[in-house]
Design a protein around this motif. Structure first.
Motif, PDB file in Angstrom:
ATOM      1  N   MET A  97       0.914  -1.156  -0.037  1.00 61.33           N
ATOM      2  CA  MET A  97      -0.008   0.000  -0.024  1.00 61.33           C
ATOM      3  C   MET A  97       0.954   1.228  -0.039  1.00 61.33           C
ATOM      4  SD  MET A  97      -2.898   0.980   2.775  1.00 61.33           S
ATOM      5  CE  MET A  97      -3.782  -0.441   2.215  1.00 61.33           C
ATOM      6  N   GLU A  98       0.867   1.994  -1.264  1.00 60.91           N
ATOM      7  CA  GLU A  98       1.847   3.285  -1.311  1.00 60.91           C
ATOM      8  C   GLU A  98       1.239   4.409  -0.426  1.00 60.91           C
ATOM      9  OE1 GLU A  98       3.486   6.017  -4.942  1.00 60.91           O
ATOM     10  OE2 GLU A  98       2.101   4.415  -5.251  1.00 60.91           O
ATOM     11  N   TYR A  99      -0.011   4.624  -0.316  1.00 58.51           N
ATOM     12  CA  TYR A  99      -0.731   5.683   0.450  1.00 58.51           C
ATOM     13  C   TYR A  99      -1.375   5.255   1.614  1.00 58.51           C
ATOM     14  CZ  TYR A  99       1.329   8.198  -3.150  1.00 58.51           C
ATOM     15  OH  TYR A  99       2.242   9.010  -4.047  1.00 58.51           O
ATOM     16  N   ARG A 100      -0.916   5.511   3.062  1.00 58.90           N
ATOM     17  CA  ARG A 100      -1.891   4.897   4.026  1.00 58.90           C
ATOM     18  C   ARG A 100      -2.889   5.454   4.625  1.00 58.90           C
ATOM     19  NH1 ARG A 100       2.269   2.416   8.042  1.00 58.90           N
ATOM     20  NH2 ARG A 100       0.796   1.477   9.801  1.00 58.90           N
ATOM     21  N   THR A 115      -3.172   9.568   1.361  1.00 57.82           N
ATOM     22  CA  THR A 115      -1.763  10.237   1.363  1.00 57.82           C
ATOM     23  C   THR A 115      -1.196   9.536   2.627  1.00 57.82           C
ATOM     24  OG1 THR A 115      -0.732  12.204   1.745  1.00 57.82           O
ATOM     25  CG2 THR A 115      -2.851  12.169   2.767  1.00 57.82           C
ATOM     26  N   ASN A 116       0.182   9.951   2.672  1.00 61.94           N
ATOM     27  CA  ASN A 116       0.846   9.462   3.930  1.00 61.94           C
ATOM     28  C   ASN A 116       1.033  10.776   4.815  1.00 61.94           C
ATOM     29  OD1 ASN A 116       1.410   6.813   2.957  1.00 61.94           O
ATOM     30  ND2 ASN A 116       3.154   7.418   1.865  1.00 61.94           N
ATOM     31  N   ALA A 117       0.651  11.664   4.530  1.00 57.56           N
ATOM     32  CA  ALA A 117       0.867  12.983   5.343  1.00 57.56           C
ATOM     33  C   ALA A 117      -0.490  13.528   5.550  1.00 57.56           C
ATOM     34  CB  ALA A 117       1.825  14.066   4.626  1.00 57.56           C
ATOM     35  N   PRO A 118      -1.609  13.359   6.008  1.00 59.81           N
ATOM     36  CA  PRO A 118      -2.762  13.930   6.225  1.00 59.81           C
ATOM     37  C   PRO A 118      -2.814  15.239   6.862  1.00 59.81           C
ATOM     38  CG  PRO A 118      -2.806  11.777   7.800  1.00 59.81           C
ATOM     39  CD  PRO A 118      -1.565  11.746   6.734  1.00 59.81           C
ATOM     40  N   TRP A 119      -1.941  15.546   7.747  1.00 59.39           N
ATOM     41  CA  TRP A 119      -1.801  16.744   8.332  1.00 59.39           C
ATOM     42  C   TRP A 119      -1.421  17.767   7.211  1.00 59.39           C
ATOM     43  CZ3 TRP A 119       1.456  12.783   9.088  1.00 59.39           C
ATOM     44  CH2 TRP A 119       2.602  12.495   8.390  1.00 59.39           C
ATOM     45  N   LYS A 120      -0.910  17.489   6.276  1.00 60.24           N
ATOM     46  CA  LYS A 120      -0.678  18.548   5.358  1.00 60.24           C
ATOM     47  C   LYS A 120      -1.939  18.908   4.741  1.00 60.24           C
ATOM     48  CE  LYS A 120       4.057  17.548   4.068  1.00 60.24           C
ATOM     49  NZ  LYS A 120       5.157  17.157   3.123  1.00 60.24           N
ATOM     50  N   VAL A 121      -2.842  18.118   4.319  1.00 60.11           N
ATOM     51  CA  VAL A 121      -4.171  18.409   3.718  1.00 60.11           C
ATOM     52  C   VAL A 121      -4.953  19.008   4.464  1.00 60.11           C
ATOM     53  CG1 VAL A 121      -6.245  17.334   2.969  1.00 60.11           C
ATOM     54  CG2 VAL A 121      -4.072  15.968   2.449  1.00 60.11           C
ATOM     55  N   LEU A 122      -5.060  18.702   5.981  1.00 60.04           N
ATOM     56  CA  LEU A 122      -5.599  19.412   7.107  1.00 60.04           C
ATOM     57  C   LEU A 122      -5.382  20.798   7.167  1.00 60.04           C
ATOM     58  CD1 LEU A 122      -5.991  16.779   9.766  1.00 60.04           C
ATOM     59  CD2 LEU A 122      -7.727  17.542   8.225  1.00 60.04           C
ATOM     60  N   ASN A 163      -6.408   4.736   8.747  1.00 57.60           N
ATOM     61  CA  ASN A 163      -5.249   4.234   8.523  1.00 57.60           C
ATOM     62  C   ASN A 163      -5.603   2.848   7.814  1.00 57.60           C
ATOM     63  OD1 ASN A 163      -2.873   2.471   8.571  1.00 57.60           O
ATOM     64  ND2 ASN A 163      -2.279   3.283  10.654  1.00 57.60           N
ATOM     65  N   MET A 164      -5.376   2.906   6.287  1.00 60.46           N
ATOM     66  CA  MET A 164      -5.891   1.691   5.602  1.00 60.46           C
ATOM     67  C   MET A 164      -4.856   0.564   5.717  1.00 60.46           C
ATOM     68  SD  MET A 164      -7.007   3.882   2.150  1.00 60.46           S
ATOM     69  CE  MET A 164      -5.512   4.578   1.811  1.00 60.46           C
ATOM     70  N   ALA A 165      -3.769   0.603   6.273  1.00 54.98           N
ATOM     71  CA  ALA A 165      -2.954  -0.333   6.377  1.00 54.98           C
ATOM     72  C   ALA A 165      -3.521  -1.224   7.582  1.00 54.98           C
ATOM     73  CB  ALA A 165      -1.525   0.081   6.487  1.00 54.98           C
ATOM     74  N   ARG A 166      -4.018  -0.579   8.534  1.00 56.38           N
ATOM     75  CA  ARG A 166      -4.523  -1.363   9.636  1.00 56.38           C
ATOM     76  C   ARG A 166      -5.693  -1.883   9.326  1.00 56.38           C
ATOM     77  NH1 ARG A 166      -3.245  -0.726  14.878  1.00 56.38           N
ATOM     78  NH2 ARG A 166      -5.602  -0.695  15.503  1.00 56.38           N
ATOM     79  N   GLN A 167      -6.638  -1.262   8.532  1.00 56.30           N
ATOM     80  CA  GLN A 167      -7.781  -1.923   7.938  1.00 56.30           C
ATOM     81  C   GLN A 167      -7.792  -3.108   7.003  1.00 56.30           C
ATOM     82  OE1 GLN A 167      -9.847   1.450   5.826  1.00 56.30           O
ATOM     83  NE2 GLN A 167     -10.661   2.246   7.548  1.00 56.30           N
ATOM     84  N   SER A 168      -6.577  -3.132   6.041  1.00 56.12           N
ATOM     85  CA  SER A 168      -6.278  -4.276   5.507  1.00 56.12           C
ATOM     86  C   SER A 168      -5.717  -5.435   6.341  1.00 56.12           C
ATOM     87  CB  SER A 168      -5.142  -3.946   4.357  1.00 56.12           C
ATOM     88  OG  SER A 168      -3.854  -3.868   4.832  1.00 56.12           O
TER      89      SER A 168
END
Length: 82
Positions: free
Chosen positions: A1-4, A49-56, A72-77
């Motif tokens: 998974m590239e973007y978490r 994305t791997n940096a959600p804080w930048k989006v926020l 966190n999509m990695a945890r979901q998977s």
């Protein structure tokens, strides 16, 4: 998974532009699955994305942000929550 992180939120403000927001995020942040939909007063963002804080941080500079979800999509998977 590239973007978490699956990052979703609403921006409420004035004179918001789907196109300008989409262009800014595309040019300045790494990620995929970007959706920017709404009108001049309310925009919904969806972005992996791997940096959600930048989006926020960026979205908060445009107006009032709310209904924020960062999953966190990695945890979901892996069968875990959140």
């Amino acid at each position: 998974m590239e973007y978490r992180f699956d990052t979703q939120l609403l921006i409420e403000g004035e004179n918001l532009s789907e196109d300008e927001i989409h262009e800014y995020i595309t040019r300045n942040m790494e990620g995929d699955c970007l959706l920017v939909v709404g009108d001049e007063e309310l925009i919904k963002i969806h972005f992996h994305t791997n940096a959600p804080w930048k989006v926020l941080e960026y979205c908060a500079s445009l107006g009032d942000i709310h209904d924020i979800v960062v999953e966190n999509m990695a945890r979901q998977s892996d069968g875990l929550h959140g």
